[in-house]
Design an enzyme around this catalytic site. Structure first.
Site, PDB file in Angstrom:
ATOM      1  CG  ASP A  76      -1.782   1.234   1.291  1.00 45.06           C
ATOM      2  OD1 ASP A  76      -2.505   1.478   0.311  1.00 45.06           O
ATOM      3  OD2 ASP A  76      -1.715   1.964   2.286  1.00 45.06           O
ATOM      4  CD  GLU A 160      -4.275   0.842  -4.203  1.00 50.11           C
ATOM      5  OE1 GLU A 160      -5.491   0.986  -4.260  1.00 50.11           O
ATOM      6  OE2 GLU A 160      -3.563   1.407  -3.367  1.00 50.11           O
ATOM      7  CB  CYS A 215     -13.452  -5.506   6.533  1.00 50.27           C
ATOM      8  SG  CYS A 215     -12.958  -6.757   7.742  1.00 50.27           S
ATOM      9  CG  ASP A 244      -1.344   3.102   5.829  1.00 49.95           C
ATOM     10  OD1 ASP A 244      -2.325   3.580   5.233  1.00 49.95           O
ATOM     11  OD2 ASP A 244      -0.512   3.807   6.442  1.00 49.95           O
TER      12      ASP A 244
END
Ligand SMILES: [Zn+2]
Length: 284
Positions: A76, A160, A215, A244
């Protein structure tokens, strides 16, 4: 920028001669060329702080592939920390940048006070450019260390795919600096080519994947998750999450789903693709 084909320079005994020049270029090499390598392209570039750079394109005959591993990690990319991995490692932004930024602000102020076109303007401009170059160098070095370590320790890395430039443009100054500080673009780029060199797999997932809001334990998706919320409890399964870390676990899971089924990452509850947005290419 001069971009020359092989005819414009000579490579002899490990030295580079520009055409018609008898003296070799006094180069400070950033790394050694592999033996038996002859560069096919040379690129000479002058940066705004007055430094010359020579880049060479070579066909590297050495196979750098590392022994395959079993380890997979999701990353992340963040703001308060540079990134968090799904195995719980948080890497912070280097603090020493703050000092350099102070210097940069002072130099920029001084530049803005100079009369246009004067000698002093030029001096002040070079000073600003030199500090900017130093910041860029430090960032790049720091990022290289991190990406090399990630590649060495993991077989599969999931990140990402972020349109960083747009984010920087659309935010007020403070956040924009924080974002560009973290050097996302460079980090993903380095991971991309290092994964190829060293025989690792890099999976990039869709930027609208709700990695922060979901979640990682039960799949519940929160309505919103403002940036100031660093920890939260899932109302459905009561799991306590570090923002994070939870995101990086989601990213890993999403990346592996792409890699296994060739699916586009688009779990329930996520926003639909905006017009013109790039779709995640399925991995074959
Ligand atoms: Zn939950």
């Amino acid at each position: 920028m001069l971009n020359s084909r092989a005819s414009a320079f000579k490579f002899k005994e490990g030295q580079i001669y520009l055409a018609k020049s008898k003296e070799p270029l006094p180069i400070r090499w950033s790394r050694q060329l592999p033996t038996g390598c002859t560069p096919s392209t040379i690129m000479v570039k002058l940066d705004p702080s007055g430094r010359w750079f020579v880049s060479l394109k070579i066909n590297d005959p050495i196979d750098h592939k590392l022994k395959p591993l079993d380890k997979k990690v999701g990353i992340d990319l963040g703001i308060s920390s540079l990134f968090t991995t799904s195995d719980g490692v948080k890497v912070s932004n280097p603090r020493h940048f703050n000092k350099v930024y102070k210097k940069l602000r002072l130099a920029q102020k001084s530049l803005s006070r100079k009369t246009k076109g004067s000698k002093n303007t030029e001096k002040a401009r070079v000073k600003v450019a030199k500090i900017q170059a130093k910041i860029a160098d430090c960032r790049r070095d720091h990022t290289h260390k991190l990406t090399t370590q990630l590649i060495r320790e993991n077989q599969t890395i999931v990140v990402e795919d972020l349109a960083v430039k747009n984010m920087v443009k659309n935010h007020p100054y403070g956040l924009a600096r924080a974002i560009s500080d973290t050097n996302w673009g460079e980090l993903v780029q380095q991971l991309t080519y290092k994964a190829e060199w060293y025989g690792r797999e890099l999976i990039k997932i869709d930027r609208w994947f709700p990695s922060s809001k979901r979640c990682s334990n039960c799949g519940y998706i929160a309505d919103k998750m403002p940036l100031n919320i660093r920890e939260w409890d899932c109302p459905k399964c009561n799991s306590h999450h570090d923002r994070d870390l939870n995101a990086s676990i989601n990213i890993l899971a999403a990346g592996l789903a792409v890699s296994v089924c060739g699916a586009t990452v688009r779990p329930e509850g996520s926003k639909s693709l905006k017009a013109g947005a790039k779709k995640q290419k399925p991995k074959s």
